[in-house]
Scaffold this active site. Structure first.
Site, PDB file in Angstrom:
ATOM      1  N   GLU A 173       0.832  -1.211   0.000  1.00 43.02           N
ATOM      2  CA  GLU A 173       0.000   0.000   0.000  1.00 43.02           C
ATOM      3  C   GLU A 173       0.863   1.255   0.000  1.00 43.02           C
ATOM      4  O   GLU A 173       0.432   2.347   0.386  1.00 43.02           O
ATOM      5  CB  GLU A 173      -0.976  -0.015   1.183  1.00 43.02           C
ATOM      6  CG  GLU A 173      -1.901  -1.229   1.188  1.00 43.02           C
ATOM      7  CD  GLU A 173      -3.269  -1.023   0.531  1.00 43.02           C
ATOM      8  OE1 GLU A 173      -3.808   0.086   0.590  1.00 43.02           O
ATOM      9  OE2 GLU A 173      -3.807  -2.004  -0.042  1.00 43.02           O
ATOM     10  N   HIS A 246      -3.862   1.608   7.684  1.00 45.55           N
ATOM     11  CA  HIS A 246      -2.488   1.902   7.255  1.00 45.55           C
ATOM     12  C   HIS A 246      -1.721   2.428   8.466  1.00 45.55           C
ATOM     13  O   HIS A 246      -2.322   3.032   9.362  1.00 45.55           O
ATOM     14  CB  HIS A 246      -2.453   2.996   6.174  1.00 45.55           C
ATOM     15  CG  HIS A 246      -3.024   2.586   4.851  1.00 45.55           C
ATOM     16  ND1 HIS A 246      -3.902   3.371   4.144  1.00 45.55           N
ATOM     17  CD2 HIS A 246      -2.821   1.474   4.096  1.00 45.55           C
ATOM     18  CE1 HIS A 246      -4.222   2.758   3.005  1.00 45.55           C
ATOM     19  NE2 HIS A 246      -3.580   1.606   2.960  1.00 45.55           N
ATOM     20  N   ASN A 361     -14.084   9.378   3.405  1.00 44.53           N
ATOM     21  CA  ASN A 361     -13.690   8.075   2.859  1.00 44.53           C
ATOM     22  C   ASN A 361     -12.424   7.575   3.556  1.00 44.53           C
ATOM     23  O   ASN A 361     -11.754   6.667   3.056  1.00 44.53           O
ATOM     24  CB  ASN A 361     -13.450   8.174   1.351  1.00 44.53           C
ATOM     25  CG  ASN A 361     -14.548   7.492   0.551  1.00 44.53           C
ATOM     26  OD1 ASN A 361     -15.243   6.625   1.079  1.00 44.53           O
ATOM     27  ND2 ASN A 361     -14.690   7.862  -0.708  1.00 44.53           N
ATOM     28  N   CYS A 367      -2.891  11.250   3.662  1.00 43.52           N
ATOM     29  CA  CYS A 367      -3.238  10.267   2.619  1.00 43.52           C
ATOM     30  C   CYS A 367      -3.174  10.900   1.248  1.00 43.52           C
ATOM     31  O   CYS A 367      -2.893  10.236   0.255  1.00 43.52           O
ATOM     32  CB  CYS A 367      -4.670   9.763   2.796  1.00 43.52           C
ATOM     33  SG  CYS A 367      -4.949   8.867   4.303  1.00 43.52           S
TER      34      CYS A 367
HETATM   35  O1  SUG Z   1      -7.718   2.685   0.783  1.00 39.62           O
HETATM   36  N1  SUG Z   1     -10.500   4.795   1.052  1.00 39.62           N
HETATM   37  C1  SUG Z   1      -9.058   4.639   1.018  1.00 39.62           C
HETATM   38  C2  SUG Z   1      -8.407   5.626   1.961  1.00 39.62           C
HETATM   39  C3  SUG Z   1      -6.929   5.624   1.805  1.00 39.62           C
HETATM   40  C4  SUG Z   1      -6.242   6.409   2.878  1.00 39.62           C
HETATM   41  N2  SUG Z   1      -4.855   6.414   2.677  1.00 39.62           N
HETATM   42  C5  SUG Z   1      -3.935   6.423   3.659  1.00 39.62           C
HETATM   43  N3  SUG Z   1      -4.239   6.159   4.910  1.00 39.62           N
HETATM   44  N4  SUG Z   1      -2.735   6.675   3.330  1.00 39.62           N
HETATM   45  C6  SUG Z   1      -8.676   3.202   1.383  1.00 39.62           C
HETATM   46  O2  SUG Z   1      -9.314   2.618   2.255  1.00 39.62           O
HETATM   47  C7  SUG Z   1     -12.761   4.354   0.280  1.00 39.62           C
HETATM   48  C8  SUG Z   1     -13.469   4.265  -1.046  1.00 39.62           C
HETATM   49  C9  SUG Z   1     -14.942   4.116  -0.905  1.00 39.62           C
HETATM   50  O3  SUG Z   1     -15.413   3.492   0.039  1.00 39.62           O
HETATM   51  O4  SUG Z   1     -15.646   4.667  -1.788  1.00 39.62           O
HETATM   52  C10 SUG Z   1     -11.259   4.201   0.145  1.00 39.62           C
HETATM   53  O5  SUG Z   1     -10.806   3.549  -0.781  1.00 39.62           O
END
Ligand code: SUG
Length: 445
Positions: A173, A246, A361, A367
């Site tokens: 990731e 994460h 989200n 992020c």
């Molecule tokens: O991968 N949310 C992302 C958020 C990513 C956050 N990134 C870091 N922490 N670096 C994920 O979970 C939600 C999409 C949705 O539900 O429509 C989403 O993909």
């Protein structure tokens, strides 16, 4: 002189709340809510512009082509593009939700970056993340690789790798599970890879652990990092179970400072000891640990206290924390931050930003950005038009205002008109950002 640039992912025209990420509490809680793509994109750009105006180098990464028709066609849907979309929606709306996500906006997951000072061949290394744990995110790597190859095009300075093999053993990731400690950006640093699961072992947590030990080992190897300056730390299972999908939800590092929750790592005392040893002789480590008694894990995850950008700002002695507005609204977090800046520690100021559309989200300020430590020569060697100066900011805000819808509801994803609007937007973006005429699948015919 080396510095840290931040490349933010531009929010795409299909930004929506699909409820796609198990283990990401915000994504689940907001499933099927009405999204505001235009506002989301402008919020992201405003954050990026603010850092550029403060004198930092700020870049942007282009959104991906969504809905992703090549995936639907590979799954057996046929006919015109509109027919493919309509058929897929009738058959299984979940498929369409997955191929319509704008999740590439969370650039911290785009790749893992090792600056030249850490790498044996003296080049800056970039490994696009395969993001293979979540179906909607596993679509990202190939287009991300193209973006990185367009921007970090010069092989004298940059080495862009392929994503790791698409196997659960190498679930990756990106920079969200990677931290770097250093005395100054240009000095050799200690790179910390945080993993949630041993790829050869069993899944130990109810929520998916999205990064393996083997992933960090492979990236350290291919980037040519010195063994003595690499650590592989296990993320705490408690944190994953509480919704920290994460590492960057419970820890952030910048220069010589590690800012983390008391429950960030498995065997935290041992983890600190290992970090201290690796840093010995290289830098004076400062650990700012937030006790659970002051900010319970649940509040840290709700407020995104650690999904903050910890930045060294021109003209300021102490680091500045760029935090989401939600940190101000969560009582334990606000109290903690008041105390943090009042004492004489390494973090001197907090600046709040509104990225609420992304936060819903599970995507905070950290992020949204990919950190790239580079020097002036590397900056001048960049391809495309990705550095956010006042002109690019104006062009992009104007572009968003003309192309993005104000709102999107769950059923709008079935609308072929949304697909065409998104393509028109991205087609124009390739001209604005000088990405060439065959950057997106739909441009290649
Ligand atoms: O991968 N949310 C992302 C958020 C990513 C956050 N990134 C870091 N922490 N670096 C994920 O979970 C939600 C999409 C949705 O539900 O429509 C989403 O993909």
């Amino acid at each position: 002189m080396a510095f840290e640039a931040n490349f933010d992912g531009l929010v795409g025209p299909t930004h929506n709340y699909g409820g796609l990420s198990t283990g990401n509490l915000a994504s689940a809680a907001n499933a099927s809510a009405i999204s505001r793509p235009r506002e989301a994109a402008l919020q992201g750009l405003a954050k990026a512009r603010r850092l550029a105006e403060a004198g930092l180098i700020q870049g942007v990464l282009p959104p991906h082509d969504r809905p992703h028709l090549p995936t639907l066609r590979a799954l057996g849907f046929s006919g015109t593009d509109a027919e493919v979309l309509i058929q897929a929606w009738r058959t299984d709306p979940a498929l369409v939700r997955n191929v319509s996500s704008s999740a590439q906006m969370w650039a911290a997951n785009a790749a893992t970056i090792s600056p030249a000072a850490d790498c044996a061949d003296g080049r800056l290394h970039l490994s696009p993340a395969n993001l293979m744990t979540m179906p909607h995110r596993a679509l990202e790597a190939s287009q991300t690789e193209l973006s990185l190859r367009a921007i970090f095009a010069d092989p004298v300075h940059f080495a862009v790798h392929k994503p790791l093999p698409y196997q659960p053993l190498f679930a990756d990731e990106g920079a969200a599970n990677h931290m770097r400690l250093c005395a100054s950006h240009g000095a050799a640093g200690v790179e910390i890879f945080v993993w949630g699961r041993d790829g050869f072992g069993q899944q130990e947590t109810r929520f998916p652990a999205r990064q393996t030990l083997q992933t960090g080992q492979a990236i350290a190897r291919r980037h040519g990092l010195a063994e003595a300056r690499v650590l592989h730390l296990q993320q705490s299972r408690t944190a994953i179970e509480a919704g920290a999908f994460h590492n960057d939800v419970v820890a952030v590092a910048s220069l010589n400072v590690l800012f983390c929750h008391e429950l960030a790592f498995e065997n935290q005392a041992e983890a600190y000891e290992a970090i201290k040893q690796a840093c010995d002789g290289l830098l004076e480590l400062a650990i700012v640990e937030v006790p659970a008694a002051e900010v319970p894990l649940a509040d840290a995850i709700k407020s995104y206290l650690f999904n903050t950008q910890l930045l060294s700002m021109p003209g300021e002695d102490r680091l500045v924390l760029i935090a989401p507005e939600e940190c101000r609204e969560n009582e334990p977090t606000r109290h903690y931050l008041d105390k943090l800046v009042a004492r004489n520690g390494p973090i001197g100021r907090v600046q709040f930003v509104d990225v609420r559309q992304s936060m819903r989200n599970g995507g905070g300020p950290a992020c949204l950005r990919l950190r790239v430590v580079m020097n002036e020569d590397q900056l001048h060697a960049l391809g495309a038009r990705a550095i956010l100066d006042a002109d690019l900011y104006r062009d992009l805000t104007d572009w968003v205002s003309r192309h993005y819808r104000e709102t999107l509801g769950p059923d709008d994803l079935a609308d072929p008109a949304l697909m065409l609007e998104s393509r028109a937007a991205l087609d124009e973006l390739t001209r604005i950002m000088k990405l060439g005429t065959d950057f997106y699948p739909f441009q290649r015919g």
